[in-house]
Design a protein around this motif. Structure first.
Motif, PDB file in Angstrom:
ATOM      1  N   THR A 156       0.824  -1.208   0.000  1.00 37.11           N
ATOM      2  CA  THR A 156       0.000   0.000   0.000  1.00 37.11           C
ATOM      3  C   THR A 156       0.857   1.256   0.000  1.00 37.11           C
ATOM      4  O   THR A 156       2.033   1.237   0.373  1.00 37.11           O
ATOM      5  CB  THR A 156      -0.932   0.020   1.225  1.00 37.11           C
ATOM      6  OG1 THR A 156      -0.135  -0.107   2.414  1.00 37.11           O
ATOM      7  CG2 THR A 156      -1.945  -1.100   1.168  1.00 37.11           C
ATOM      8  N   ALA A 157       0.268   2.369  -0.430  1.00 39.33           N
ATOM      9  CA  ALA A 157       0.996   3.628  -0.580  1.00 39.33           C
ATOM     10  C   ALA A 157       1.617   4.108   0.721  1.00 39.33           C
ATOM     11  O   ALA A 157       2.659   4.778   0.712  1.00 39.33           O
ATOM     12  CB  ALA A 157       0.055   4.703  -1.148  1.00 39.33           C
ATOM     13  N   ASP A 158       1.003   3.775   1.850  1.00 39.76           N
ATOM     14  CA  ASP A 158       1.561   4.199   3.134  1.00 39.76           C
ATOM     15  C   ASP A 158       2.510   3.160   3.726  1.00 39.76           C
ATOM     16  O   ASP A 158       3.036   3.343   4.834  1.00 39.76           O
ATOM     17  CB  ASP A 158       0.448   4.532   4.132  1.00 39.76           C
ATOM     18  CG  ASP A 158      -0.408   3.317   4.498  1.00 39.76           C
ATOM     19  OD1 ASP A 158      -0.139   2.205   3.998  1.00 39.76           O
ATOM     20  OD2 ASP A 158      -1.358   3.484   5.289  1.00 39.76           O
ATOM     21  N   GLY A 159       2.728   2.057   3.017  1.00 39.20           N
ATOM     22  CA  GLY A 159       3.663   1.040   3.473  1.00 39.20           C
ATOM     23  C   GLY A 159       3.163   0.180   4.607  1.00 39.20           C
ATOM     24  O   GLY A 159       3.950  -0.546   5.223  1.00 39.20           O
ATOM     25  N   SER A 160       1.869   0.224   4.896  1.00 33.93           N
ATOM     26  CA  SER A 160       1.364  -0.476   6.078  1.00 33.93           C
ATOM     27  C   SER A 160       0.890  -1.894   5.804  1.00 33.93           C
ATOM     28  O   SER A 160       0.871  -2.721   6.719  1.00 33.93           O
ATOM     29  CB  SER A 160       0.217   0.317   6.705  1.00 33.93           C
ATOM     30  OG  SER A 160      -0.912   0.338   5.839  1.00 33.93           O
ATOM     31  N   ARG A 161       0.480  -2.194   4.569  1.00 35.99           N
ATOM     32  CA  ARG A 161      -0.098  -3.506   4.279  1.00 35.99           C
ATOM     33  C   ARG A 161       0.452  -4.050   2.960  1.00 35.99           C
ATOM     34  O   ARG A 161       0.940  -3.297   2.099  1.00 35.99           O
ATOM     35  CB  ARG A 161      -1.631  -3.447   4.197  1.00 35.99           C
ATOM     36  CG  ARG A 161      -2.299  -3.035   5.493  1.00 35.99           C
ATOM     37  CD  ARG A 161      -3.807  -3.168   5.402  1.00 35.99           C
ATOM     38  NE  ARG A 161      -4.268  -4.554   5.445  1.00 35.99           N
ATOM     39  CZ  ARG A 161      -4.499  -5.229   6.565  1.00 35.99           C
ATOM     40  NH1 ARG A 161      -4.330  -4.658   7.756  1.00 35.99           N
ATOM     41  NH2 ARG A 161      -4.929  -6.484   6.531  1.00 35.99           N
ATOM     42  N   VAL A 162       0.289  -5.368   2.807  1.00 33.73           N
ATOM     43  CA  VAL A 162       0.651  -6.062   1.579  1.00 33.73           C
ATOM     44  C   VAL A 162      -0.570  -6.841   1.109  1.00 33.73           C
ATOM     45  O   VAL A 162      -1.217  -7.540   1.910  1.00 33.73           O
ATOM     46  CB  VAL A 162       1.826  -7.032   1.809  1.00 33.73           C
ATOM     47  CG1 VAL A 162       2.135  -7.828   0.539  1.00 33.73           C
ATOM     48  CG2 VAL A 162       3.062  -6.267   2.266  1.00 33.73           C
ATOM     49  N   THR A 163      -0.917  -6.696  -0.163  1.00 36.88           N
ATOM     50  CA  THR A 163      -1.945  -7.539  -0.747  1.00 36.88           C
ATOM     51  C   THR A 163      -1.256  -8.522  -1.691  1.00 36.88           C
ATOM     52  O   THR A 163      -0.279  -8.164  -2.362  1.00 36.88           O
ATOM     53  CB  THR A 163      -2.994  -6.719  -1.516  1.00 36.88           C
ATOM     54  OG1 THR A 163      -2.361  -5.932  -2.530  1.00 36.88           O
ATOM     55  CG2 THR A 163      -3.753  -5.787  -0.571  1.00 36.88           C
ATOM     56  N   PHE A 164      -1.746  -9.749  -1.736  1.00 36.61           N
ATOM     57  CA  PHE A 164      -1.098 -10.731  -2.606  1.00 36.61           C
ATOM     58  C   PHE A 164      -2.111 -11.728  -3.150  1.00 36.61           C
ATOM     59  O   PHE A 164      -3.152 -11.994  -2.539  1.00 36.61           O
ATOM     60  CB  PHE A 164       0.040 -11.451  -1.872  1.00 36.61           C
ATOM     61  CG  PHE A 164      -0.353 -12.265  -0.670  1.00 36.61           C
ATOM     62  CD1 PHE A 164      -0.645 -13.623  -0.787  1.00 36.61           C
ATOM     63  CD2 PHE A 164      -0.423 -11.678   0.594  1.00 36.61           C
ATOM     64  CE1 PHE A 164      -0.991 -14.373   0.325  1.00 36.61           C
ATOM     65  CE2 PHE A 164      -0.767 -12.429   1.716  1.00 36.61           C
ATOM     66  CZ  PHE A 164      -1.063 -13.783   1.582  1.00 36.61           C
TER      67      PHE A 164
END
Length: 384
Positions: free
Chosen positions: A262-270
């Motif tokens: 995510t743009a804020d570096g908080s999450r990963v989607t996969f």
């Protein structure tokens, strides 16, 4: 014409073509409104070509690789976009017989270039950094000593967003075992840290990405089980011991196919066939883990259903995906909050006629408010 790029200011087109000699792909620039092409490389050895070119953000220069002076010895150059080719500058010291540059990357502010090259040893590619404006003899080695047969892989070099560190793959410790490393761009090589955990026999790092906030690196590797691709996160300055696996245990033959941060570096989607082989689904997890905090973003899939393609919107608060989810054999397009739950997702396309589909690939507008997709929901293809 082999390929082309438009300068950021929209004034120039840079392209490769064998327009002067068949099969010899040289580099040219031409005003976007037309005019006489300018060749950007000087004459090349027979059967040689320029490649891996990129235009600087100020639209004033072009960087490229070419065996410009010696056959089979690719070197790194920068040249004014308006030419002439004779104004090109080499960005590294002279290379030995058998040497060559394997790949390069510009820093975010374009003040430095890191490159992997057989510069000191013709049998070993190492990592170097040099100011974009030179001089070539200001080149400095960044990689630590490599095992015999080991190399830095130049096609996957990546700067942290603030330009302070470089992340790279290398089989530095065991030949043919590609692991992940990070080093300050100011050096020294002794400050290099390994980011990946111990690899099983046959394991490799396949691809990686630094988070937009520069705090983490996310990577896919068969680190724990050979040929089982899983997704991991680690602080960009290490140590590897602080890395975490972001997916839960896979079903037999399961793998991670792709991921986004995510743009804020908080999450990963996969995307992964986590629960059943070849049944790709969409997951979201905090970048620091644990895997158990992850959520599935797609709703329950019909028999033989799967998620085909997913992209976050620019803000990173929603994920758009195409899937065979609700009706067997029918691809449709959906949007869901990046943190879930799946029940908050919604279908974006109008109802489809039987046998019709949304094409798997789509585009999200820069402001994140619209999605452009193709569908044959009517008798003929149309743009939705």
């Amino acid at each position: 014409v082999e390929d082309f790029a438009i300068s950021p200011d929209g004034q120039w087109v840079v392209y490769r073509a064998d327009q002067d000699l068949d099969e010899a792909r040289k580099l040219y620039s031409v005003p976007v409104l037309g005019g006489a092409p300018i060749r950007l490389n000087t004459p090349l050895p027979q059967n040689a070509s320029a490649y891996s070119y990129r235009i600087t953000s100020d639209s004033r220069h072009v960087m490229f690789l070419a065996p410009q002076e010696t056959a089979n010895k690719p070197e790194l150059y920068i040249v004014p976009i308006e030419g002439p080719a004779t104004d090109r500058r080499k960005l590294h010291p002279p290379l030995p017989v058998g040497g060559g540059v394997n790949g390069y990357e510009l820093s975010p502010d374009e003040s430095k270039v890191v490159y992997a090259a057989r510069q000191d040893d013709p049998n070993q590619a190492e990592l170097f950094v040099v100011p974009t404006n030179g001089p070539a003899n200001a080149s400095m080695k960044l990689s630590p000593s490599l095992v015999s047969g080991g190399n830095v892989y130049g096609l996957t070099l990546q700067f942290s967003p603030d330009g302070s560190r470089v992340v790279f793959r290398a089989d530095a410790e065991v030949d043919e075992a590609r692991e992940l490393y990070s080093v300050p761009v100011a050096g020294p090589p002794s400050d290099t840290v390994k980011l990946s955990g111990p690899l099983v026999s046959g394991g490799d790092i396949f691809f990686f990405l630094a988070s937009p906030d520069g705090a983490h690196v996310v990577y896919v590797a068969d680190q724990l089980s050979d040929e089982v691709l899983e997704v991991f996160s680690v602080p960009i300055d290490g140590p590897a011991a602080e890395g975490v696996r972001l997916n839960e245990t896979f079903a037999p033959d399961g793998d991670v196919e792709s991921f986004e941060i995510t743009a804020d570096g908080s999450r990963v989607t996969f995307l992964a066939d986590l629960e059943l082989d070849k049944k790709n689904e969409l997951f979201s997890v905090p970048i620091e883990g644990p895997a158990a905090a992850g959520v599935k973003l797609n709703k329950e899939l019909v028999t033989n259903g799967r998620v085909l393609y997913a992209r976050q919107n620019p803000a990173g608060d929603r994920v758009v995906y195409t899937a065979v989810q609700d009706i067997a054999g029918m691809r449709q397009i959906y949007s869901v909050p990046v943190e879930g739950p799946a029940g908050a997702g919604e279908r974006l396309n109008l109802p489809l006629l039987p046998g019709r589909n949304v094409e798997a690939i789509f585009r999200i507008s820069p402001d994140g408010q619209w999605v452009a997709y193709r569908s044959d929901r009517q008798a003929i293809d149309e743009i939705a």
